[in-house]
Design a protein around this motif. Sequence first.
Motif, PDB file in Angstrom:
ATOM      1  N   ASP A 267     -30.174  -3.471  26.707  1.00 39.90           N
ATOM      2  CA  ASP A 267     -30.652  -4.851  26.785  1.00 39.90           C
ATOM      3  C   ASP A 267     -30.085  -5.714  25.664  1.00 39.90           C
ATOM      4  O   ASP A 267     -30.120  -6.954  25.750  1.00 39.90           O
ATOM      5  N   ALA A 268     -29.565  -5.073  24.623  1.00 39.66           N
ATOM      6  CA  ALA A 268     -29.005  -5.833  23.513  1.00 39.66           C
ATOM      7  C   ALA A 268     -27.684  -6.497  23.889  1.00 39.66           C
ATOM      8  O   ALA A 268     -27.291  -7.501  23.277  1.00 39.66           O
ATOM      9  N   VAL A 269     -27.013  -5.971  24.897  1.00 40.75           N
ATOM     10  CA  VAL A 269     -25.715  -6.525  25.284  1.00 40.75           C
ATOM     11  C   VAL A 269     -25.863  -7.924  25.884  1.00 40.75           C
ATOM     12  O   VAL A 269     -25.215  -8.874  25.424  1.00 40.75           O
ATOM     13  N   PRO A 270     -26.692  -8.112  26.912  1.00 40.17           N
ATOM     14  CA  PRO A 270     -26.871  -9.485  27.415  1.00 40.17           C
ATOM     15  C   PRO A 270     -27.460 -10.417  26.354  1.00 40.17           C
ATOM     16  O   PRO A 270     -27.181 -11.627  26.355  1.00 40.17           O
ATOM     17  N   ALA A 271     -28.270  -9.889  25.436  1.00 40.68           N
ATOM     18  CA  ALA A 271     -28.811 -10.731  24.360  1.00 40.68           C
ATOM     19  C   ALA A 271     -27.695 -11.220  23.457  1.00 40.68           C
ATOM     20  O   ALA A 271     -27.698 -12.385  23.012  1.00 40.68           O
ATOM     21  N   ALA A 272     -26.702 -10.358  23.185  1.00 40.70           N
ATOM     22  CA  ALA A 272     -25.564 -10.763  22.363  1.00 40.70           C
ATOM     23  C   ALA A 272     -24.730 -11.825  23.070  1.00 40.70           C
ATOM     24  O   ALA A 272     -24.311 -12.820  22.456  1.00 40.70           O
ATOM     25  N   VAL A 273     -24.510 -11.618  24.378  1.00 40.78           N
ATOM     26  CA  VAL A 273     -23.732 -12.610  25.148  1.00 40.78           C
ATOM     27  C   VAL A 273     -24.464 -13.943  25.196  1.00 40.78           C
ATOM     28  O   VAL A 273     -23.859 -15.018  25.027  1.00 40.78           O
ATOM     29  N   ALA A 274     -25.775 -13.899  25.406  1.00 40.47           N
ATOM     30  CA  ALA A 274     -26.569 -15.131  25.464  1.00 40.47           C
ATOM     31  C   ALA A 274     -26.495 -15.881  24.139  1.00 40.47           C
ATOM     32  O   ALA A 274     -26.398 -17.124  24.113  1.00 40.47           O
ATOM     33  N   ALA A 275     -26.518 -15.151  23.036  1.00 41.47           N
ATOM     34  CA  ALA A 275     -26.426 -15.787  21.722  1.00 41.47           C
ATOM     35  C   ALA A 275     -25.082 -16.461  21.544  1.00 41.47           C
ATOM     36  O   ALA A 275     -24.994 -17.590  21.007  1.00 41.47           O
ATOM     37  N   LEU A 276     -24.017 -15.817  21.999  1.00 40.92           N
ATOM     38  CA  LEU A 276     -22.684 -16.422  21.897  1.00 40.92           C
ATOM     39  C   LEU A 276     -22.602 -17.709  22.717  1.00 40.92           C
ATOM     40  O   LEU A 276     -22.044 -18.723  22.274  1.00 40.92           O
ATOM     41  N   VAL A 277     -23.166 -17.666  23.932  1.00 44.03           N
ATOM     42  CA  VAL A 277     -23.139 -18.855  24.799  1.00 44.03           C
ATOM     43  C   VAL A 277     -23.931 -19.989  24.164  1.00 44.03           C
ATOM     44  O   VAL A 277     -23.494 -21.155  24.179  1.00 44.03           O
ATOM     45  N   ARG A 278     -25.090 -19.675  23.598  1.00 45.30           N
ATOM     46  CA  ARG A 278     -25.907 -20.724  22.946  1.00 45.30           C
ATOM     47  C   ARG A 278     -25.163 -21.386  21.792  1.00 45.30           C
ATOM     48  O   ARG A 278     -25.362 -22.574  21.519  1.00 45.30           O
ATOM     49  N   HIS A 279     -24.301 -20.633  21.134  1.00 43.12           N
ATOM     50  CA  HIS A 279     -23.560 -21.174  19.990  1.00 43.12           C
ATOM     51  C   HIS A 279     -22.158 -21.636  20.379  1.00 43.12           C
ATOM     52  O   HIS A 279     -21.280 -21.787  19.528  1.00 43.12           O
ATOM     53  N   ASP A 280     -21.991 -21.861  21.691  1.00 40.42           N
ATOM     54  CA  ASP A 280     -20.732 -22.405  22.213  1.00 40.42           C
ATOM     55  C   ASP A 280     -19.515 -21.551  21.860  1.00 40.42           C
ATOM     56  O   ASP A 280     -18.413 -22.068  21.596  1.00 40.42           O
ATOM     57  N   VAL A 281     -19.707 -20.222  21.863  1.00 38.42           N
ATOM     58  CA  VAL A 281     -18.583 -19.303  21.653  1.00 38.42           C
ATOM     59  C   VAL A 281     -18.143 -18.785  23.021  1.00 38.42           C
ATOM     60  O   VAL A 281     -18.918 -18.088  23.694  1.00 38.42           O
ATOM     61  N   PRO A 282     -16.927 -19.138  23.484  1.00 37.12           N
ATOM     62  CA  PRO A 282     -16.477 -18.685  24.806  1.00 37.12           C
ATOM     63  C   PRO A 282     -16.319 -17.154  24.836  1.00 37.12           C
ATOM     64  O   PRO A 282     -15.662 -16.573  23.975  1.00 37.12           O
ATOM     65  N   VAL A 283     -16.939 -16.512  25.841  1.00 41.43           N
ATOM     66  CA  VAL A 283     -16.865 -15.059  25.983  1.00 41.43           C
ATOM     67  C   VAL A 283     -15.874 -14.725  27.103  1.00 41.43           C
ATOM     68  O   VAL A 283     -16.078 -15.116  28.246  1.00 41.43           O
ATOM     69  N   ARG A 284     -14.806 -14.044  26.744  1.00 45.66           N
ATOM     70  CA  ARG A 284     -13.790 -13.673  27.732  1.00 45.66           C
ATOM     71  C   ARG A 284     -14.092 -12.317  28.393  1.00 45.66           C
ATOM     72  O   ARG A 284     -13.882 -12.135  29.582  1.00 45.66           O
ATOM     73  N   ALA A 285     -14.572 -11.358  27.596  1.00 41.90           N
ATOM     74  CA  ALA A 285     -14.847 -10.029  28.149  1.00 41.90           C
ATOM     75  C   ALA A 285     -15.726  -9.240  27.190  1.00 41.90           C
ATOM     76  O   ALA A 285     -15.667  -9.436  25.974  1.00 41.90           O
ATOM     77  N   VAL A 286     -16.578  -8.371  27.766  1.00 39.44           N
ATOM     78  CA  VAL A 286     -17.355  -7.404  26.997  1.00 39.44           C
ATOM     79  C   VAL A 286     -17.060  -6.032  27.617  1.00 39.44           C
ATOM     80  O   VAL A 286     -17.378  -5.797  28.782  1.00 39.44           O
ATOM     81  N   VAL A 287     -16.424  -5.159  26.836  1.00 41.66           N
ATOM     82  CA  VAL A 287     -15.945  -3.880  27.371  1.00 41.66           C
ATOM     83  C   VAL A 287     -16.537  -2.718  26.579  1.00 41.66           C
ATOM     84  O   VAL A 287     -16.401  -2.677  25.349  1.00 41.66           O
ATOM     85  N   PRO A 288     -17.226  -1.788  27.258  1.00 42.67           N
ATOM     86  CA  PRO A 288     -17.722  -0.593  26.550  1.00 42.67           C
ATOM     87  C   PRO A 288     -16.559   0.286  26.104  1.00 42.67           C
ATOM     88  O   PRO A 288     -15.615   0.508  26.865  1.00 42.67           O
ATOM     89  N   GLN A 289     -16.624   0.762  24.880  1.00 44.74           N
ATOM     90  CA  GLN A 289     -15.585   1.635  24.345  1.00 44.74           C
ATOM     91  C   GLN A 289     -16.063   3.085  24.455  1.00 44.74           C
ATOM     92  O   GLN A 289     -16.902   3.531  23.680  1.00 44.74           O
ATOM     93  N   ARG A 290     -15.529   3.805  25.421  1.00 35.85           N
ATOM     94  CA  ARG A 290     -15.967   5.178  25.666  1.00 35.85           C
ATOM     95  C   ARG A 290     -15.306   6.130  24.665  1.00 35.85           C
ATOM     96  O   ARG A 290     -14.087   6.152  24.560  1.00 35.85           O
ATOM     97  N   PRO A 291     -16.082   6.923  23.945  1.00 39.18           N
ATOM     98  CA  PRO A 291     -15.474   7.936  23.079  1.00 39.18           C
ATOM     99  C   PRO A 291     -14.768   8.982  23.931  1.00 39.18           C
ATOM    100  O   PRO A 291     -15.109   9.193  25.100  1.00 39.18           O
ATOM    101  N   THR A 292     -13.771   9.631  23.368  1.00 37.79           N
ATOM    102  CA  THR A 292     -12.941  10.564  24.109  1.00 37.79           C
ATOM    103  C   THR A 292     -13.099  11.992  23.594  1.00 37.79           C
ATOM    104  O   THR A 292     -13.616  12.228  22.497  1.00 37.79           O
TER     105      THR A 292
END
Length: 307
Positions: A267-292
Amino acid sequence: MSVSGLSKRFGDRQAVSGLTFEVTRGRAFGLLGPNGSGKTTTVRLLTGLLRPDGGEVALFGERLTEASADGLRARIGVQTDTSLYPSLSARENLRAWGELYGLSRATLDVRIDEVLEVLGLSERAGSLVGQLSKGMRQKLAVGRAVLHTPELLFLDEPTAGLDPEAANDLIAYLTGMVRAANTTVIICTHQLHGLETLCDDIGILKDGTLLTAGDVPTLLHRKWPAQRYSVTVGSDPARAAEVISSVDGLTAEVVAGEVTFSTADEDAVPAAVAALVRHDVPVRAVVPQRPTIEQLYFATLAEEGAA
């Protein structure tokens, strides 16, 4: 296949010490470790070519003993080296081994063509093995091991000497065997390329001791319980990292121009995106980094070295 307390000593050197793990039918198990860690010795113990000093091995639910070894080995395939007949052609080598496996002539003709084709050796089927490159001999040795469609397959550094394309083709073929034919594969290697698509389970071996073993997702989650995310923004990354860090429980940083943060709370991921949008920071992509598997391998060895 199950292994319990398996140990082997050569003189003063403890080659394998108390190995315990299990591989379920139809899965691929990667036994990983640097050179000299005991992988080849382990394969020889698991196939009955060496007698252990302690512990036991069960194949297909039956304990591996001197009395049961020959019958059990008829159901397995083994590639531990490239010892082939140099004065015979690639096709003749496979035919000789197929006859030893007891394959009928009709079945053998079909299987030889299939194996040569999938390993990219059809055009060199008539060439003497002594004239083949190291990589081609390596592929032929793997072909010899799979010719009789074994239920259990042991491979020791099967991609050694192969170019990246040939290694990818081999991994794809092995993956198909596991998925379609329900073959169990034990692959011993220190070359980690391609293992993500093949291995369901892994064990990491060092100095004859199994440092960790289990199914890949569980081991990765145990090592890195928090999921790492990379955020691409259309403005100042440092500003974006500051905004994300203002969200409860999150701390972001900028790595190679990308904003990254870790969290175990989805749930923290959409909260982070919402915070960026509120502060007028354009979000291009959010990608999970899978450990290998490779990251887990090196992290596990590093921890052992630091202990």
